[in-house]
Scaffold this motif. Structure first.
Motif, PDB file in Angstrom:
ATOM      1  N   PHE A 125       0.855  -1.190   0.000  1.00 20.33           N
ATOM      2  CA  PHE A 125       0.000   0.000   0.000  1.00 20.33           C
ATOM      3  C   PHE A 125       0.892   1.242   0.000  1.00 20.33           C
ATOM      4  O   PHE A 125       1.041   1.911   1.035  1.00 20.33           O
ATOM      5  CB  PHE A 125      -0.927  -0.003   1.223  1.00 20.33           C
ATOM      6  CG  PHE A 125      -1.749  -1.248   1.365  1.00 20.33           C
ATOM      7  CD1 PHE A 125      -2.906  -1.423   0.611  1.00 20.33           C
ATOM      8  CD2 PHE A 125      -1.378  -2.254   2.241  1.00 20.33           C
ATOM      9  CE1 PHE A 125      -3.672  -2.574   0.742  1.00 20.33           C
ATOM     10  CE2 PHE A 125      -2.128  -3.405   2.383  1.00 20.33           C
ATOM     11  CZ  PHE A 125      -3.281  -3.572   1.622  1.00 20.33           C
ATOM     12  N   PRO A 126       1.513   1.546  -1.135  1.00 17.61           N
ATOM     13  CA  PRO A 126       2.469   2.671  -1.176  1.00 17.61           C
ATOM     14  C   PRO A 126       1.857   4.004  -0.812  1.00 17.61           C
ATOM     15  O   PRO A 126       2.567   4.929  -0.426  1.00 17.61           O
ATOM     16  CB  PRO A 126       2.954   2.655  -2.629  1.00 17.61           C
ATOM     17  CG  PRO A 126       1.945   1.878  -3.395  1.00 17.61           C
ATOM     18  CD  PRO A 126       1.395   0.876  -2.439  1.00 17.61           C
ATOM     19  N   GLU A 127       0.534   4.112  -0.912  1.00 16.47           N
ATOM     20  CA  GLU A 127      -0.101   5.386  -0.568  1.00 16.47           C
ATOM     21  C   GLU A 127       0.074   5.724   0.911  1.00 16.47           C
ATOM     22  O   GLU A 127       0.026   6.888   1.306  1.00 16.47           O
ATOM     23  CB  GLU A 127      -1.589   5.371  -0.921  1.00 16.47           C
ATOM     24  CG  GLU A 127      -2.466   4.464  -0.084  1.00 16.47           C
ATOM     25  CD  GLU A 127      -2.562   3.036  -0.624  1.00 16.47           C
ATOM     26  OE1 GLU A 127      -3.459   2.299  -0.191  1.00 16.47           O
ATOM     27  OE2 GLU A 127      -1.732   2.680  -1.497  1.00 16.47           O
ATOM     28  N   LEU A 128       0.305   4.700   1.761  1.00 13.89           N
ATOM     29  CA  LEU A 128       0.480   4.961   3.182  1.00 13.89           C
ATOM     30  C   LEU A 128       1.737   5.772   3.434  1.00 13.89           C
ATOM     31  O   LEU A 128       1.758   6.692   4.252  1.00 13.89           O
ATOM     32  CB  LEU A 128       0.543   3.645   3.968  1.00 13.89           C
ATOM     33  CG  LEU A 128      -0.664   2.715   3.865  1.00 13.89           C
ATOM     34  CD1 LEU A 128      -0.506   1.548   4.822  1.00 13.89           C
ATOM     35  CD2 LEU A 128      -1.953   3.452   4.133  1.00 13.89           C
ATOM     36  N   GLY A 129       2.814   5.428   2.739  1.00 17.08           N
ATOM     37  CA  GLY A 129       4.058   6.170   2.876  1.00 17.08           C
ATOM     38  C   GLY A 129       3.913   7.605   2.395  1.00 17.08           C
ATOM     39  O   GLY A 129       4.449   8.539   3.006  1.00 17.08           O
ATOM     40  N   ARG A 130       3.185   7.781   1.299  1.00 19.35           N
ATOM     41  CA  ARG A 130       2.974   9.135   0.778  1.00 19.35           C
ATOM     42  C   ARG A 130       2.162   9.969   1.770  1.00 19.35           C
ATOM     43  O   ARG A 130       2.443  11.150   1.979  1.00 19.35           O
ATOM     44  CB  ARG A 130       2.276   9.079  -0.583  1.00 19.35           C
ATOM     45  CG  ARG A 130       3.177   8.575  -1.702  1.00 19.35           C
ATOM     46  CD  ARG A 130       2.555   8.840  -3.061  1.00 19.35           C
ATOM     47  NE  ARG A 130       1.366   8.010  -3.277  1.00 19.35           N
ATOM     48  CZ  ARG A 130       1.395   6.812  -3.842  1.00 19.35           C
ATOM     49  NH1 ARG A 130       2.551   6.291  -4.230  1.00 19.35           N
ATOM     50  NH2 ARG A 130       0.284   6.121  -4.024  1.00 19.35           N
ATOM     51  N   MET A 131       1.167   9.351   2.375  1.00 17.94           N
ATOM     52  CA  MET A 131       0.373  10.079   3.374  1.00 17.94           C
ATOM     53  C   MET A 131       1.252  10.526   4.538  1.00 17.94           C
ATOM     54  O   MET A 131       1.203  11.677   4.970  1.00 17.94           O
ATOM     55  CB  MET A 131      -0.732   9.183   3.922  1.00 17.94           C
ATOM     56  CG  MET A 131      -1.895   8.930   3.007  1.00 17.94           C
ATOM     57  SD  MET A 131      -3.067   7.835   3.855  1.00 17.94           S
ATOM     58  CE  MET A 131      -3.908   7.134   2.445  1.00 17.94           C
ATOM     59  N   GLN A 132       2.015   9.588   5.067  1.00 15.90           N
ATOM     60  CA  GLN A 132       2.853   9.907   6.222  1.00 15.90           C
ATOM     61  C   GLN A 132       3.835  11.023   5.898  1.00 15.90           C
ATOM     62  O   GLN A 132       4.091  11.906   6.713  1.00 15.90           O
ATOM     63  CB  GLN A 132       3.601   8.652   6.677  1.00 15.90           C
ATOM     64  CG  GLN A 132       4.323   8.778   7.994  1.00 15.90           C
ATOM     65  CD  GLN A 132       3.403   8.779   9.186  1.00 15.90           C
ATOM     66  OE1 GLN A 132       2.630   9.708   9.383  1.00 15.90           O
ATOM     67  NE2 GLN A 132       3.480   7.744  10.015  1.00 15.90           N
ATOM     68  N   GLY A 133       4.372  10.997   4.674  1.00 16.56           N
ATOM     69  CA  GLY A 133       5.315  12.035   4.283  1.00 16.56           C
ATOM     70  C   GLY A 133       4.640  13.367   4.027  1.00 16.56           C
ATOM     71  O   GLY A 133       5.046  14.404   4.555  1.00 16.56           O
ATOM     72  N   ASP A 134       3.578  13.349   3.222  1.00 11.33           N
ATOM     73  CA  ASP A 134       2.930  14.601   2.813  1.00 11.33           C
ATOM     74  C   ASP A 134       2.213  15.286   3.972  1.00 11.33           C
ATOM     75  O   ASP A 134       2.187  16.521   4.061  1.00 11.33           O
ATOM     76  CB  ASP A 134       1.927  14.345   1.687  1.00 11.33           C
ATOM     77  CG  ASP A 134       2.600  13.906   0.398  1.00 11.33           C
ATOM     78  OD1 ASP A 134       3.828  14.069   0.285  1.00 11.33           O
ATOM     79  OD2 ASP A 134       1.895  13.380  -0.489  1.00 11.33           O
ATOM     80  N   LEU A 135       1.601  14.497   4.862  1.00 10.16           N
ATOM     81  CA  LEU A 135       0.795  15.075   5.934  1.00 10.16           C
ATOM     82  C   LEU A 135       1.579  15.284   7.216  1.00 10.16           C
ATOM     83  O   LEU A 135       1.098  15.957   8.132  1.00 10.16           O
ATOM     84  CB  LEU A 135      -0.412  14.165   6.235  1.00 10.16           C
ATOM     85  CG  LEU A 135      -1.356  13.918   5.072  1.00 10.16           C
ATOM     86  CD1 LEU A 135      -2.400  12.880   5.449  1.00 10.16           C
ATOM     87  CD2 LEU A 135      -2.039  15.208   4.643  1.00 10.16           C
ATOM     88  N   GLY A 136       2.772  14.702   7.289  1.00 12.95           N
ATOM     89  CA  GLY A 136       3.547  14.785   8.509  1.00 12.95           C
ATOM     90  C   GLY A 136       4.806  15.613   8.380  1.00 12.95           C
ATOM     91  O   GLY A 136       4.779  16.845   8.466  1.00 12.95           O
ATOM     92  N   ARG A 137       5.912  14.952   8.127  1.00 10.50           N
ATOM     93  CA  ARG A 137       7.205  15.635   8.125  1.00 10.50           C
ATOM     94  C   ARG A 137       7.270  16.755   7.097  1.00 10.50           C
ATOM     95  O   ARG A 137       7.917  17.779   7.325  1.00 10.50           O
ATOM     96  CB  ARG A 137       8.310  14.608   7.850  1.00 10.50           C
ATOM     97  CG  ARG A 137       9.734  15.163   7.986  1.00 10.50           C
ATOM     98  CD  ARG A 137      10.739  14.031   7.937  1.00 10.50           C
ATOM     99  NE  ARG A 137      12.099  14.495   8.097  1.00 10.50           N
ATOM    100  CZ  ARG A 137      12.898  14.825   7.091  1.00 10.50           C
ATOM    101  NH1 ARG A 137      12.444  14.754   5.850  1.00 10.50           N
ATOM    102  NH2 ARG A 137      14.138  15.241   7.310  1.00 10.50           N
ATOM    103  N   GLN A 138       6.577  16.569   5.961  1.00  7.86           N
ATOM    104  CA  GLN A 138       6.631  17.575   4.917  1.00  7.86           C
ATOM    105  C   GLN A 138       6.056  18.909   5.390  1.00  7.86           C
ATOM    106  O   GLN A 138       6.496  19.976   4.960  1.00  7.86           O
ATOM    107  CB  GLN A 138       5.869  17.104   3.676  1.00  7.86           C
ATOM    108  CG  GLN A 138       6.028  18.013   2.461  1.00  7.86           C
ATOM    109  CD  GLN A 138       7.479  18.207   2.063  1.00  7.86           C
ATOM    110  OE1 GLN A 138       8.254  17.249   2.014  1.00  7.86           O
ATOM    111  NE2 GLN A 138       7.854  19.440   1.788  1.00  7.86           N
TER     112      GLN A 138
END
Length: 217
Positions: A125-138
């Motif tokens: 589920f690669p979208e999970l990594g994108r969520m964590q990056g875009d909504l968090g550290r980014q």
């Protein structure tokens, strides 16, 4: 005779019920994701634990991905809103506030477990990594970029590459505070030790990016 509730009162009541149901769904979803993992959690299970109908849940979160996104957003939401950044002029104080906000978020209960889910499930589920990056550290990287650019323009720091500097600062904090917590379930660090890590990261940034003499004169 008891007066009829006003339209405003009814609207307020319905809004409160709506918010309570959403909170119950997020709480149940978080618990199930942390206990069962992303793949083995179903929206039907979440609805049952939240005490709402599946229709109510699907109306708010039509997919499991949408629910997980809301949970990630909630975890990364600052209590002292990230909407305001320190004013440029005192980089030591500004970086200390930003660093402590970041450290407090990284050590929020359940944050490490949430990251473990993302790491374990990201291949399927690669979208999970994108969520964590875009909504968090980014969010922090973007805000810190703007702050560094403002300090650079004010002449209080010399930072020609704000993106690189932002990554360096957050990386120094996460390396000592978060990654051991992610890998070692019994790792713990008290608040004074955590703030000491932030203070040392701030001093390192100030030493590296102090204005050049020609720029200060």
């Amino acid at each position: 005779m008891t007066p009829e509730p006003s339209a405003a009162t009814n609207a307020s009541y319905h809004q409160r019920v709506k918010e309570e149901k959403r909170a119950a769904i997020l709480t149940a979803g978080t618990r199930l994701f942390l206990e069962c993992g992303y793949d083995r959690t179903s929206l039907a299970q979440v609805a049952k634990q939240a005490g709402v109908s599946t229709a109510t849940l699907f109306k708010r979160f039509p997919t499991k991905s949408a629910l997980f996104e809301a949970i990630v957003s909630q975890y990364w939401q600052l209590e002292s809103q990230w909407d305001y950044l320190p004013e440029p002029g005192d980089p030591k104080a500004g970086l200390t506030k930003i660093g402590r906000d970041y450290a407090c978020l990284l050590t929020r209960p359940g944050m490490a477990a949430l990251f473990r889910i993302v790491i374990a499930e990201s291949s399927r589920f690669p979208e999970l990594g994108r969520m964590q990056g875009d909504l968090g550290r980014q969010v922090f990287l973007s805000g810190l970029h703007g702050y560094f650019a403002a300090e650079h323009d004010a002449g209080t720091l010399h930072i020609p590459d704000p993106d690189l500097a932002a990554g360096q600062f957050l990386g120094m904090i996460a390396d000592q505070i978060f990654w051991p917590r992610l890998l070692l379930v019994d790792f713990d660090m008290d608040e004074p030790a955590m703030y000491h890590v932030v203070d040392e990261a701030v001093l390192t940034m100030l030493a590296r990016y102090r204005p050049e003499p020609s720029l200060r004169s």
